[in-house]
Design a protein around this motif. Structure first.
Motif, mmCIF file in Angstrom:
data_model
loop_
_atom_site.group_PDB
_atom_site.id
_atom_site.type_symbol
_atom_site.label_atom_id
_atom_site.label_comp_id
_atom_site.label_asym_id
_atom_site.label_seq_id
_atom_site.Cartn_x
_atom_site.Cartn_y
_atom_site.Cartn_z
ATOM 1 N N TYR A 24 0.816 -1.235 -0.016
ATOM 2 C CA TYR A 24 -0.145 0.092 -0.029
ATOM 3 C C TYR A 24 0.880 1.187 -0.016
ATOM 4 O O TYR A 24 0.659 2.017 -0.742
ATOM 5 N N GLU A 25 1.760 1.214 0.952
ATOM 6 C CA GLU A 25 2.590 2.415 1.113
ATOM 7 C C GLU A 25 3.671 2.523 -0.325
ATOM 8 O O GLU A 25 3.929 3.770 -0.762
ATOM 9 N N LYS A 26 3.962 1.405 -0.902
ATOM 10 C CA LYS A 26 4.809 1.562 -2.277
ATOM 11 C C LYS A 26 3.967 2.092 -3.111
ATOM 12 O O LYS A 26 4.428 2.823 -4.094
ATOM 13 N N VAL A 27 2.698 1.702 -3.371
ATOM 14 C CA VAL A 27 2.068 2.239 -4.379
ATOM 15 C C VAL A 27 1.561 3.723 -4.152
ATOM 16 O O VAL A 27 1.699 4.731 -4.988
ATOM 17 N N LYS A 28 1.318 4.220 -2.750
ATOM 18 C CA LYS A 28 1.061 5.653 -2.408
ATOM 19 C C LYS A 28 2.612 6.384 -3.008
ATOM 20 O O LYS A 28 2.356 7.466 -3.583
ATOM 21 N N LEU A 29 3.621 5.815 -2.709
ATOM 22 C CA LEU A 29 5.117 6.657 -3.304
ATOM 23 C C LEU A 29 5.150 6.564 -4.667
ATOM 24 O O LEU A 29 5.667 7.483 -5.118
ATOM 25 N N THR A 30 4.715 5.484 -5.487
ATOM 26 C CA THR A 30 5.293 5.549 -6.732
ATOM 27 C C THR A 30 3.968 5.700 -7.851
ATOM 28 O O THR A 30 4.091 6.330 -8.703
ATOM 29 N N ARG A 31 3.136 5.598 -7.415
ATOM 30 C CA ARG A 31 1.621 5.539 -8.323
ATOM 31 C C ARG A 31 0.426 6.362 -7.363
ATOM 32 O O ARG A 31 -0.549 5.791 -7.104
ATOM 33 N N PRO A 32 0.576 7.597 -6.758
ATOM 34 C CA PRO A 32 -0.254 8.174 -6.017
ATOM 35 C C PRO A 32 -1.687 8.532 -6.840
ATOM 36 O O PRO A 32 -2.502 8.688 -5.965
ATOM 37 N N ASP A 33 -1.541 8.320 -8.087
ATOM 38 C CA ASP A 33 -2.960 8.681 -8.806
ATOM 39 C C ASP A 33 -3.653 7.349 -8.825
ATOM 40 O O ASP A 33 -4.839 7.646 -9.641
ATOM 41 N N LYS A 34 -3.233 6.248 -8.357
ATOM 42 C CA LYS A 34 -4.298 4.951 -8.556
ATOM 43 C C LYS A 34 -4.971 4.923 -7.698
ATOM 44 O O LYS A 34 -5.024 4.107 -6.618
ATOM 45 N N TYR A 35 -6.153 5.726 -7.543
ATOM 46 C CA TYR A 35 -7.158 5.752 -6.401
ATOM 47 C C TYR A 35 -7.673 4.600 -6.087
ATOM 48 O O TYR A 35 -8.084 4.041 -5.057
ATOM 49 N N GLY A 36 -8.290 3.806 -7.371
ATOM 50 C CA GLY A 36 -9.124 2.530 -7.372
ATOM 51 C C GLY A 36 -8.066 1.596 -6.721
ATOM 52 O O GLY A 36 -8.824 0.752 -5.714
ATOM 53 N N LEU A 37 -7.028 1.335 -7.151
ATOM 54 C CA LEU A 37 -5.992 0.371 -6.575
ATOM 55 C C LEU A 37 -5.700 0.524 -5.139
ATOM 56 O O LEU A 37 -5.867 -0.435 -4.293
ATOM 57 N N LEU A 38 -5.292 1.790 -4.715
ATOM 58 C CA LEU A 38 -5.197 2.273 -3.429
ATOM 59 C C LEU A 38 -6.342 1.791 -2.234
ATOM 60 O O LEU A 38 -6.305 1.274 -1.195
ATOM 61 N N ALA A 39 -7.584 1.943 -2.948
ATOM 62 C CA ALA A 39 -8.891 1.710 -2.045
ATOM 63 C C ALA A 39 -9.036 0.312 -1.807
ATOM 64 O O ALA A 39 -9.390 -0.178 -0.811
ATOM 65 N N LYS A 40 -8.394 -0.776 -2.808
ATOM 66 C CA LYS A 40 -8.714 -2.078 -2.868
ATOM 67 C C LYS A 40 -7.594 -2.556 -1.715
ATOM 68 O O LYS A 40 -7.860 -3.525 -0.911
ATOM 69 N N LEU A 41 -6.479 -2.027 -1.993
ATOM 70 C CA LEU A 41 -5.362 -2.486 -0.973
ATOM 71 C C LEU A 41 -5.629 -2.149 0.303
ATOM 72 O O LEU A 41 -5.567 -3.066 1.296
ATOM 73 N N ALA A 42 -6.352 -0.832 0.523
ATOM 74 C CA ALA A 42 -6.411 -0.510 2.073
ATOM 75 C C ALA A 42 -7.652 -1.538 2.387
ATOM 76 O O ALA A 42 -7.567 -1.879 3.712
ATOM 77 N N MET A 43 -8.525 -1.847 1.641
ATOM 78 C CA MET A 43 -9.751 -2.582 2.169
ATOM 79 C C MET A 43 -9.340 -4.006 2.685
ATOM 80 O O MET A 43 -9.634 -4.689 3.465
ATOM 81 N N GLN A 44 -8.266 -4.439 1.697
ATOM 82 C CA GLN A 44 -7.671 -5.797 2.042
ATOM 83 C C GLN A 44 -6.868 -5.789 3.485
ATOM 84 O O GLN A 44 -7.096 -6.539 4.202
#
Length: 793
Positions: free
Chosen positions: A195-215
Motif C-alpha cells: 500500500y505504501e509502495k503504491v502511494k509512493l510510486t503511483r499516488p494517482d491510482k485511487y482505485g487500486l489504493l482503495a482495494k489495497l486498503a480494504m484488504q
C-alpha cells in the motif's frame, strides 16, 4: 508496525547429551564425525536465545535467521533418531520454554515442541526484519513485505503441524488461535508495505489504493477477531493490543473510502457524472474516522500521528468535494455506498527448501534411526503391501476377464480384418510403437541384463557378509585357544546366529528371485519369433497384411457398434492401469520416517497414523473394484453385438488370414509387455532386496565393530597385544559393496537406472506382482505365482 515478542527458553546442554548417546550406541568414530554438527547445533540454540537483544539490528537478525534454519534442518534428523526424557533409550534432556504472551513456564521432553518453538521464533525474526526494512527512509517496501509473508508461511506451517500432535506442553502462543492471529498480522503488514509502495510510486491510482486498503482492513479485522476471544483475550492486554488491531482495521476502512471518493471525483471530472457518489464515499470515510476518536487517549502518539494526518487530509478533501457538488454538479447524495473489493498483495512465501537444506554430516545422522522406528516402518509397509496386493489381485481379475472375452471372439483382430483399408489400424500401431519406444527386443534384453547384474551384486554382498562373520568367529576362536579360560566373553557362534539366520533368509529370497529371472529369460527365448515382428517398421508391417477381396469400405452397423464398445472397454482398462501405476509410484516415493518417529515418541497414535497414511491406497482399491464392475457391464453388450457381427463377416473372403495376421501382432505386443513388466518387477525386487541386505550389513558391521572393541579391551586386561585391524576400519562402509557409495549404485548395469513397479501382491513369474496386462488380450500361458513374504521377519 506491530512487534511480536519471541519465546524465551532456558539453556540446555544438547551437545553433551547427544554426543554421549551416539558414542554409546555407534562408537567414538561416528561421534567424532558428528561432533562439528552437534557443536553448531548447540551454538545456534544458544545464539537464538539472545534474539530479543538484536531486534533493531537487521544484519544480526539475518544471521540469526540463517542459523535458525540450519538448526531446524539438523533438528529434523535429531528428532527422528533420538528421544528425550528419563527412559532407558532416551537422552536425559528436557526443554524449558516460556509462553510469549503469558510467560507461563512449559517443560517438555518432546522434540516436536522444541522444533515448533524454534520455528515460531524464526517467524518473529522475519517479522522484525520486515519491520526494520519498512521503517527505513529509502524504498525497501518490497523486501519488507516478503519477510512478513515468510513469517506468515511459517506460522501457518506451525498451525498445520501442531494440529495433529498430542502435545499438552504447548503454550498459548503455539495454539491455533494465536497462530491465526499472528499470521493475519503478518499478512496485514505485508499489505501495508504494498500500500505504501503504491502511494509512493503511483499516488494517482485511487482505485487500486482503495482495494489495497480494504484488504489491509480485512486482515486486521480477522486478527482482531482471534485476539478478542478467550482464552487469548485474557492473555493479551485488551486495552492496548486488541485496541490497536481494531484501530488499524477501522483506519484502513476509512482510507479505502477516502481513495474511493477521490476516484469518483476523478471520474466525474472526466464525465461530468458521479460527484454525488464521491460525496457519499467521503462522508462514509469520515464516519469511520469519527469512530476512532475514542482511542486518542489510550494509544501511543506513534500510532495516532498518521491518523491525525489522515483526518486533516480527509477534512480538506471533504470540503472540496462537497463544494464542487453543491456549486457545480448539484447531484443527489445516495444513502448507501457500494462495497469496495479487496486486493491481497500476495500469498505467504514458502521457505520449505531452506528448512531442509543439506548440511555437513547429514548423511551420517540420517542413518541413526532407532530400531523401533525401523520396525514401525516395516509394519506399516506390510499393511500397505496387503492393500496393494488386494488392488493388484482385483486389477488382474479384471484384466483376465477382459482378456478371456476378447480372446473368445478374436478381438480386436477380427474387427480389423473386415476393414477395407490395407493399412495397420491406428490403435494397433500405437501399441507397437509403444513397444518400440521402450527399446524393443534389444532394449528388453539390455534391461534384463541389468536385472541379472543386480542379482549378482546382491549375491556378492551376501557372500561378503558371511565372510565377515566367519572371519570374526575364527578370530574369536583363535583368541580363545590362545588365552584359554582368561578369554571370558561369550563365543561368537553363540551370539551371531540371529544375523546368520537373517542373511540366510535373504539368500533364500535371492535364490527365489533368480529362479523367477530364469523363467523370464526362458519366456523371452520362447517368444522371440513374435518379438522379432516388433523390429519391423510400419511400412514393412503394412506390406505383410493379407489382402481381402471383398472387405467393406465402410464399417457395418454391427462393426461400428463393436468398435464403440471396445473403445469404451479399452478406456476403462487404461484408467485401471493408471490407478495401479499411481499406487506403485506412491509406495516407492513414500517416506514415513517422520510419522513413525512421532508414533515411537508417543506424539501420534499408531492406528490413526497408519490408517491416515493408507487412505490413498484404500481409495485406489475401491476405484479398481468400481472399474471392474463397469467393464463387466459391457461384456453382455459385446457378446450380443458380436453375434450380428459374425453374420456380417462370414461372407468376407480373406478375413481369416487378415485376422490371424493382426492376432500375431497383438500377441507380439502382449509378449513384449509381459516380458517388459516382468523385467521391471525383477529389477524392483533385486533393488529392494539390496536395501534390506544393506540394512543387515549395518547390523553386522555394528556387531563386528563392538566385538573388536571388546576384544581389544580384553586383550589389554590380560596383558596381550591387539589382534587384527578390524577395529580401525569400517569393513561394511557402503563403498565396499556393489551398489554402495562410491560405486554405480544398486542399479549398476541397469540401463538408465531402475524405475520399476513394486513387488508386493500376487502374480508375475515369481516376483510377486501382476504384470502390466496389454490393452486387448492377456498373454496365453501366463501363470501367476504367490508373492514373496515381507522381508525382515
Amino acid at each position: 508496525m506491530l512487534s511480536l515478542p519471541t519465546k524465551q527458553a532456558e539453556k540446555v546442554n544438547l551437545y553433551k547429551g547427544i554426543m554421549s548417546s551416539i558414542e554409546a550406541s555407534a562408537g567414538s568414530q561416528v561421534s567424532a564425525q558428528l561432533e562439528p554438527v552437534l557443536k553448531r547445533l548447540q551454538q545456534y540454540r544458544d545464539n537464538l536465545l539472545q534474539v530479543a537483544g538484536f531486534r533493531n539490528d537487521s544484519v544480526a537478525l539475518e544471521k540469526l535467521a540463517d542459523e535458525a534454519k540450519e538448526y531446524i534442518s539438523i533438528w529434523n534428523n535429531i528428532s527422528q533418531s533420538f528421544t528425550f526424557g528419563k527412559t532407558k533409550e532416551s537422552i536425559d534432556v528436557k526443554f524449558t520454554w516460556y509462553d510469549s504472551n503469558t510467560r507461563e513456564k512449559k517443560v517438555t521432553t518432546n522434540a516436536a515442541t522444541e522444533r515448533l518453538a524454534m520455528l515460531y521464533n524464526l517467524a518473529i525474526i522475519y517479522s522484525q526484519i520486515g519491520a526494520n526494512l519498512a521503517s527505513l527512509p529509502d524504498d525497501h517496501f518490497k523486501d519488507a513485505a516478503n519477510n512478513f509473508l515468510k513469517a506468515a508461511w511459517i506460522l501457518e506451517k506451525i498451525k498445520a503441524e501442531s494440529g495433529g500432535l498430542k502435545s499438552p506442553d504447548f503454550g498459548l502462543d503455539l495454539s491455533e488461535q494465536n497462530l491465526h492471529m499472528c499470521s493475519y498480522i503478518m499478512k496485514a503488514q505485508a499489505q501495508y508495505c504494498t500500500y505504501e509502495k503504491v502511494k509512493l510510486t503511483r499516488p494517482d491510482k485511487y482505485g487500486l489504493l482503495a482495494k489495497l486498503a480494504m484488504q489491509g482492513s480485512s486482515y486486521y479485522g480477522n486478527a482482531y477477531s482471534y485476539a478478542s476471544t478467550p482464552p487469548l483475550c485474557k492473555a493479551l492486554d485488551p486495552k492496548k493490543f486488541t485496541a490497536i488491531l481494531q484501530f488499524y482495521e477501522t483506519s484502513y476502512i476509512a482510507q479505502a473510502y477516502y481513495w474511493d471518493a477521490l476516484e469518483k471525483q476523478q471520474i466525474c471530472t472526466n464525465t461530468t457524472e458521479g460527484m454525488g457518489k464521491a460525496v457519499a464515499s467521503i462522508r462514509k470515510a469520515n464516519q469511520y474516522l469519527d469512530g476512532m476518536k475514542k482511542y486518542e487517549k489510550s494509544l501511543a502518539p506513534a500510532i495516532l500521528n498518521p491518523y491525525r494526518e489522515l483526518c486533516k487530509q480527509l477534512q480538506e478533501k471533504r470540503t472540496q468535494i462537497e463544494n464542487q457538488n453543491s456549486k457545480i454538479y448539484h447531484e443527489n447524495v445516495p444513502d448507501s455506498v457500494s462495497e469496495i473489493d479487496c486486493m491481497p498483495f500476495g500469498q505467504p512465501i514458502s521457505i520449505e527448501a531452506e528448512l531442509n537444506k543439506p548440511y555437513e554430516g547429514q548423511e551420517i545422522l540420517q542413518r541413526m534411526v532407532p530400531p523401533a522406528v525401523r520396525e514401525l516402518e516395516e509394519e506399516y509397509k506390510r499393511e500397505v503391501g496387503v492393500v496393494m496386493g488386494q488392488a493388484f489381485d482385483v486389477a488382474k481379475r479384471n484384466d483376465a476377464a477382459q482378456a478371456q472375452l476378447l480372446g473368445k471372439f478374436g478381438l480386436p483382430a477380427a474387427l480389423h480384418a473386415v476393414s477395407g483399408e490395407q493399412t495397420l489400424p491406428e490403435d494397433l500401431w500405437q501399441r507397437i510403437k509403444q513397444c518400440k519406444e521402450r527399446g524393443g527386443l534389444n532394449g528388453l534384453l539390455q534391461t534384463f541384463s541389468g536385472v541379472e547384474s543386480l542379482a549378482e551384486n546382491n549375491s556378492s554382498t551376501i557372500q561378503k557378509l558371511f565372510g565377515q562373520l566367519r572371519q570374526e568367529e575364527e578370530e574369536d576362536q583363535a583368541m580363545r585357544a590362545k588365552y584359554g579360560s582368561a578369554w571370558s566373553r561369550l563365543p561368537s557362534n553363540s551370539i551371531n546366529q540371529t544375523m546368520v539366520t537373517q542373511i540366510n533368509y535373504y539368500k533364500q529370497k535371492l535364490e527365489q528371485g533368480r529362479a523367477a529371472d530364469q523363467k523370464v529369460r526362458d519366456t523371452m527365448g520362447q517368444k522371440k519369433a513374435l518379438l522379432d515382428l516388433l523390429e519391423l517398421d510400419r511400412d514393412a508391417l503394412t506390406a505383410r497384411i493379407p489382402k481381402s477381396s471383398n472387405a467393406a469400405e465402410h464399417l457395418s452397423p454391427a462393426a461400428a457398434k463393436l468398435t464403440e464398445l471396445l473403445t469404451n472397454l479399452d478406456g476403462l482398462k487404461k484408467e485401471a492401469d493408471a490407478d495401479t501405476e499411481e499406487i506403485i509410484k506412491a509406495f516407492e516415493a513414500e517416506s514415513v520416517s517422520s510419522e513413525m518417529t512421532q508414533i515411537y515418541q508417543g506424539i501420534k497414535d499408531k492406528r490413526r497414523a497408519f490408517d491416515d497414511l493408507k487412505v490413498k491406497y484404500v481409495d485406489v482399491l475401491k476405484d479398481l473394484e468400481e472399474n471392474g464392475k463397469k467393464r463387466q457391464a459391457l461384456f453382455p453388450q459385446i457378446e450380443s453385438v458380436m453375434a450380428e457381427f459374425n453374420k456380417e463377416r462370414s461372407s468376407s473372403a480373406g478375413a481369416s488370414d487378415r485376422s490371424n495376421f493382426f492376432n500375431s501382432l497383438n500377441d507380439a505386443c502382449n509378449a513384449f509387455n509381459e516380458c517388459h513388466s516382468n523385467a521391471q518387477q525383477g529389477g524392483h525386487f533385486h533393488t529392494q532386496l539390496a536395501t534390506y541386505i544393506m540394512k543387515n550389513a549395518q547390523s553386522v558391521n555394528d556387531f563386528v565393530m563392538s566385538r573388536t572393541l571388546e576384544k581389544n579391551e580384553l586383550v589389554k586386561m590380560i596383558g596381550g597385544q591387539n589382534f587384527g585391524s578390524l577395529g580401525n576400519q569400517n569393513p561394511y562402509a557402503p563403498s565396499n559393496f556393489p551398489g554402495g557409495a562410491g560405486s554405480q549404485g544398486h542399479n549398476a548395469g541397469y540401463p538408465g537406472g531402475y524405475q520399476g513397479p513394486g513387488y508386493q501382491g500376487a502374480g508375475g513369474p515369481g516376483y510377486g506382482m501382476p504384470p502390466n496386462q496389454p490393452n486387448y488380450q492377456g498373454y496365453p500361458g501366463y501363470q501367476s505365482r504367490p508373492s514373496y513374504p515381507p522381508y525382515g521377519q
